[in-house]
Motif scaffolding. Structure first.
Motif, PDB file in Angstrom:
ATOM      1  N   SER A  10      34.658  46.434  32.308  1.00 39.92           N
ATOM      2  CA  SER A  10      34.287  46.351  33.541  1.00 39.92           C
ATOM      3  C   SER A  10      34.905  45.140  33.596  1.00 39.92           C
ATOM      4  O   SER A  10      35.110  43.865  34.884  1.00 39.92           O
ATOM      5  CB  SER A  10      33.265  46.730  34.269  1.00 39.92           C
ATOM      6  OG  SER A  10      32.739  48.062  34.030  1.00 39.92           O
ATOM      7  N   ALA A  49      38.112  43.419  33.378  1.00 41.78           N
ATOM      8  CA  ALA A  49      38.875  43.630  34.391  1.00 41.78           C
ATOM      9  C   ALA A  49      38.229  43.218  36.170  1.00 41.78           C
ATOM     10  O   ALA A  49      38.988  42.654  36.683  1.00 41.78           O
ATOM     11  CB  ALA A  49      38.304  45.379  35.315  1.00 41.78           C
ATOM     12  N   LEU A  50      36.947  42.697  36.019  1.00 45.74           N
ATOM     13  CA  LEU A  50      36.479  41.600  37.186  1.00 45.74           C
ATOM     14  C   LEU A  50      36.976  40.480  37.075  1.00 45.74           C
ATOM     15  O   LEU A  50      36.833  39.492  38.290  1.00 45.74           O
ATOM     16  CB  LEU A  50      34.894  41.697  36.963  1.00 45.74           C
ATOM     17  CG  LEU A  50      34.414  43.597  37.799  1.00 45.74           C
ATOM     18  CD1 LEU A  50      32.792  43.338  37.675  1.00 45.74           C
ATOM     19  CD2 LEU A  50      35.008  43.849  38.933  1.00 45.74           C
ATOM     20  N   THR A  88      38.890  47.358  40.591  1.00 44.05           N
ATOM     21  CA  THR A  88      39.412  47.643  40.178  1.00 44.05           C
ATOM     22  C   THR A  88      39.527  48.312  38.614  1.00 44.05           C
ATOM     23  O   THR A  88      38.576  48.531  38.272  1.00 44.05           O
ATOM     24  CB  THR A  88      40.285  45.948  39.558  1.00 44.05           C
ATOM     25  OG1 THR A  88      41.085  46.366  38.311  1.00 44.05           O
ATOM     26  CG2 THR A  88      39.224  45.779  39.007  1.00 44.05           C
ATOM     27  N   ASP A  89      40.567  49.297  37.628  1.00 45.15           N
ATOM     28  CA  ASP A  89      40.066  49.676  36.287  1.00 45.15           C
ATOM     29  C   ASP A  89      40.247  48.133  35.587  1.00 45.15           C
ATOM     30  O   ASP A  89      40.832  48.953  34.239  1.00 45.15           O
ATOM     31  CB  ASP A  89      40.649  51.058  36.415  1.00 45.15           C
ATOM     32  CG  ASP A  89      41.988  50.917  36.139  1.00 45.15           C
ATOM     33  OD1 ASP A  89      42.751  50.039  36.100  1.00 45.15           O
ATOM     34  OD2 ASP A  89      42.096  52.546  36.463  1.00 45.15           O
ATOM     35  N   GLY A  90      41.073  47.379  35.457  1.00 45.49           N
ATOM     36  CA  GLY A  90      42.332  46.579  34.926  1.00 45.49           C
ATOM     37  C   GLY A  90      43.085  47.640  34.219  1.00 45.49           C
ATOM     38  O   GLY A  90      43.812  46.593  33.442  1.00 45.49           O
ATOM     39  N   THR A 110      34.292  47.234  40.345  1.00 48.21           N
ATOM     40  CA  THR A 110      34.171  48.077  39.131  1.00 48.21           C
ATOM     41  C   THR A 110      33.533  49.421  39.222  1.00 48.21           C
ATOM     42  O   THR A 110      32.039  48.541  39.995  1.00 48.21           O
ATOM     43  CB  THR A 110      34.603  47.777  37.579  1.00 48.21           C
ATOM     44  OG1 THR A 110      33.599  47.341  36.933  1.00 48.21           O
ATOM     45  CG2 THR A 110      35.526  46.504  37.294  1.00 48.21           C
ATOM     46  N   THR A 126      31.978  39.708  42.606  1.00 48.21           N
ATOM     47  CA  THR A 126      32.229  40.943  41.732  1.00 48.21           C
ATOM     48  C   THR A 126      31.784  41.800  41.860  1.00 48.21           C
ATOM     49  O   THR A 126      30.171  41.407  41.730  1.00 48.21           O
ATOM     50  CB  THR A 126      33.363  40.321  40.503  1.00 48.21           C
ATOM     51  OG1 THR A 126      31.855  40.045  39.650  1.00 48.21           O
ATOM     52  CG2 THR A 126      34.197  39.758  40.602  1.00 48.21           C
ATOM     53  N   ARG A 144      29.775  45.367  39.843  1.00 52.84           N
ATOM     54  CA  ARG A 144      30.184  46.628  39.409  1.00 52.84           C
ATOM     55  C   ARG A 144      28.949  48.225  39.679  1.00 52.84           C
ATOM     56  O   ARG A 144      27.976  47.681  39.470  1.00 52.84           O
ATOM     57  CB  ARG A 144      29.896  46.519  37.421  1.00 52.84           C
ATOM     58  CG  ARG A 144      29.470  47.374  37.002  1.00 52.84           C
ATOM     59  CD  ARG A 144      29.418  47.174  35.437  1.00 52.84           C
ATOM     60  NE  ARG A 144      29.879  47.695  34.559  1.00 52.84           N
ATOM     61  CZ  ARG A 144      29.250  48.420  33.890  1.00 52.84           C
ATOM     62  NH1 ARG A 144      27.266  49.040  34.626  1.00 52.84           N
ATOM     63  NH2 ARG A 144      28.915  49.967  33.058  1.00 52.84           N
ATOM     64  N   SER A 189      46.946  48.188  38.578  1.00 50.11           N
ATOM     65  CA  SER A 189      45.574  47.510  38.876  1.00 50.11           C
ATOM     66  C   SER A 189      45.754  46.226  38.996  1.00 50.11           C
ATOM     67  O   SER A 189      45.105  45.779  40.073  1.00 50.11           O
ATOM     68  CB  SER A 189      44.503  48.216  38.617  1.00 50.11           C
ATOM     69  OG  SER A 189      43.109  48.628  39.575  1.00 50.11           O
TER      70      SER A 189
END
Length: 145
Positions: free
Chosen positions: A67, A70-71, A9-11, A37, A87, A89, A15
């Motif tokens: 990030s 988004a997470l 995901t990029d937020g 991310t 999650t 990153r 997404s």
């Protein structure tokens, strides 16, 4: 059906929708999810220190903030659905490669991702990173449009 689903995901809005879809698929399959991310590494745009508009520390802070946001969406969706969630990153200059490498390292059996994110303008039908994942992944990829 599936045991472990990776959800990059990029937020972005699309997404976020892919995240919700991936979490619901995980719930229906009895799978766990991992939200991912990918931040691109800091690059200096100029060798002249006066022309560099943002420093590496500022870039890292902003990148981490994006990030984390988004997470957090993945965590909240998974928690609401009662789906186990981790999650991750990553910092990588080739996001598609980071997605594929993470899926292998985490023993994921499906990647669920949006058809495009912030880079979607550069491709007409699918985002360039999505196309690269589809082209290079040996793990099944479900593209949410």
């Amino acid at each position: 059906m599936f045991k472990h689903i990776l959800i990059p995901t990029d937020g972005s809005d699309l997404s976020r929708k892919a995240v919700l879809y991936g979490v619901q698929l995980a719930k229906a399959s009895g799978a766990k999810v991992t939200g991912l991310t990918i931040a691109e590494p800091y690059r200096v745009a100029s060798m002249d220190a006066v022309l560099v508009s943002i420093g590496e520390d500022e870039y890292d802070q902003e990148s981490r903030r994006i990030s984390d946001r988004a997470l957090e969406q993945v965590k909240m969706a998974a928690e609401a659905a009662g789906v186990p969630c981790d999650t991750v990153r990553e910092v990588h200059d080739q996001p598609y490669r980071a997605i594929i490498d993470s899926a292998h390292a985490l023993s994921c059996d499906l990647i669920v991702m949006a058809s495009h994110g912030r880079r979607g303008i550069s491709a007409l039908l699918l985002g360039s990173e999505t196309v690269k994942v589809l082209t290079h992944s040996t793990i099944p990829v479900l593209v949410y449009r």
